[in-house]
Design a protein around this motif. Structure first.
Motif, PDB file in Angstrom:
ATOM      1  N   ARG A 112     -11.310  41.992 -22.810  1.00 43.91           N
ATOM      2  CA  ARG A 112      -9.903  42.325 -22.639  1.00 43.91           C
ATOM      3  C   ARG A 112      -9.808  43.402 -21.569  1.00 43.91           C
ATOM      4  N   ALA A 113      -8.918  43.206 -20.617  1.00 46.25           N
ATOM      5  CA  ALA A 113      -8.927  44.048 -19.412  1.00 46.25           C
ATOM      6  C   ALA A 113      -7.692  44.936 -19.316  1.00 46.25           C
ATOM      7  N   TRP A 114      -7.188  45.414 -20.455  1.00 47.82           N
ATOM      8  CA  TRP A 114      -6.015  46.296 -20.428  1.00 47.82           C
ATOM      9  C   TRP A 114      -6.368  47.586 -19.684  1.00 47.82           C
ATOM     10  N   GLY A 115      -5.467  48.013 -18.841  1.00 44.55           N
ATOM     11  CA  GLY A 115      -5.713  49.185 -17.999  1.00 44.55           C
ATOM     12  C   GLY A 115      -6.029  48.803 -16.565  1.00 44.55           C
ATOM     13  N   SER A 116      -6.114  47.493 -16.289  1.00 44.58           N
ATOM     14  CA  SER A 116      -6.379  47.027 -14.933  1.00 44.58           C
ATOM     15  C   SER A 116      -5.108  47.073 -14.093  1.00 44.58           C
TER      16      SER A 116
ATOM     17  N   LEU B  63      -5.238  53.209 -18.559  1.00 43.68           N
ATOM     18  CA  LEU B  63      -3.912  52.929 -18.012  1.00 43.68           C
ATOM     19  C   LEU B  63      -3.928  53.102 -16.502  1.00 43.68           C
ATOM     20  N   MET B  64      -3.241  52.163 -15.794  1.00 46.91           N
ATOM     21  CA  MET B  64      -2.938  52.351 -14.379  1.00 46.91           C
ATOM     22  C   MET B  64      -1.523  52.913 -14.293  1.00 46.91           C
ATOM     23  N   PHE B  65      -1.368  54.034 -13.584  1.00 49.92           N
ATOM     24  CA  PHE B  65      -0.058  54.658 -13.442  1.00 49.92           C
ATOM     25  C   PHE B  65       0.090  55.136 -12.000  1.00 49.92           C
ATOM     26  N   ALA B  66       1.138  54.637 -11.323  1.00 50.94           N
ATOM     27  CA  ALA B  66       1.403  54.997  -9.923  1.00 50.94           C
ATOM     28  C   ALA B  66       0.164  54.778  -9.057  1.00 50.94           C
ATOM     29  N   GLY B  67      -0.554  53.692  -9.324  1.00 50.50           N
ATOM     30  CA  GLY B  67      -1.707  53.343  -8.523  1.00 50.50           C
ATOM     31  C   GLY B  67      -2.970  54.119  -8.825  1.00 50.50           C
ATOM     32  N   ARG B  68      -2.973  54.920  -9.890  1.00 49.77           N
ATOM     33  CA  ARG B  68      -4.159  55.679 -10.288  1.00 49.77           C
ATOM     34  C   ARG B  68      -4.634  55.193 -11.653  1.00 49.77           C
ATOM     35  N   PHE B  69      -5.967  55.140 -11.820  1.00 54.21           N
ATOM     36  CA  PHE B  69      -6.547  54.718 -13.088  1.00 54.21           C
ATOM     37  C   PHE B  69      -6.873  55.938 -13.930  1.00 54.21           C
TER      38      PHE B  69
END
Length: 245
Positions: free
Chosen positions: A142-146, A188-194
């Motif tokens: 499962r790839a949540w956060g991609s 989490l990816m947020f505003a292009g940052r992991f």
């Protein structure tokens, strides 16, 4: 007339890709570009205002999408799921798909544009390419956060249960691998940052031309995430994100 229609199309697209698709369906298409003629990473065409609902519908491979701005629901035939498995939905609204446990693709569910990415086998040791049952495979992968990095050209693929992050640009033949130990699947990816949660606090992925990818401490927190790893979550609230338990 054509120039005016083109300006209207640009303004419609700046707000919502669904409205843009409807505009093209009912107007002169020569004044607006076909979404699939652009890169699959072009954020203008991403359904980031829409949430894919998980409820099962009577019609095979049809899913409902909810607009976070208007509350409208639409039904979409995602025919690509007939021969792919869904690994995750990115913050941009794209679907991370895998075919035959090998081929990784990004799908825009509203424009049906498929973007080819390096094979999953370039992230795994050869002995793991075909091991395990289907259920075991899809739980671990499962790839949540991609999502898409803020350079608009790099895809970040996160397998938090395995402590693996893969990075690749379009056209690459393999993933750049970064292993980490977070103690929790929160990513989490947020505003292009992991971002992910580590034992010392909130970690952020840093990349630069002169250094290898690395996770650095962004916010130090006095917490022992290992004791309640399944209860820690990062939440994207559109303009800000937070940590919940």
């Amino acid at each position: 007339m054509g120039q005016r229609a083109g300006l209207i199309a640009d303004r419609v697209l700046a707000y919502d890709v669904v409205d843009y698709i409807r505009f093209r369906a009912g107007g002169p298409r020569r004044c607006s570009s076909e979404p699939r003629s652009h890169s699959g990473l072009d954020r203008r065409f991403h359904p980031w205002r829409w949430i894919m609902l998980q409820e099962k519908l009577a019609v095979l491979d049809h899913y409902r999408f909810l607009s976070t701005s208007t509350g409208e629901c639409i039904q979409v035939d995602i025919r690509e799921l007939r021969d792919h498995e869904l690994l995750a939905v990115t913050a941009e609204g794209l679907l991370v798909l895998v075919h035959d446990r090998k081929h990784i693709r990004l799908l825009n569910p509203l424009t049906h544009q498929l973007t080819e990415l390096p094979p999953l086998t370039t992230l795994l040791p050869p002995k793991n390419h075909n091991s395990g049952s289907n259920n075991h495979f899809y739980i671990n992968f499962r790839a949540w956060g991609s999502g898409i990095a803020n350079d608009d050209s790099t895809v970040v693929l996160c397998f938090s249960r395995l402590g693996m992050i893969g990075m690749a640009k379009l056209g690459d033949d393999h993933w750049t691998l970064l292993r980490y130990h977070s103690g929790t699947p929160a990513a989490l990816m947020f505003a292009g940052r992991f971002y992910c949660v580590g034992v010392d606090g909130l970690m952020v992925l840093e990349t630069s031309a002169d250094q290898p990818p690395r996770l650095e401490l962004a916010v130090e927190m006095d917490m022992h995430v290992l004791s309640y790893s399944d209860c820690v979550h990062l939440v994207n609230n559109l303009l800000e994100f937070g940590l919940g338990a």
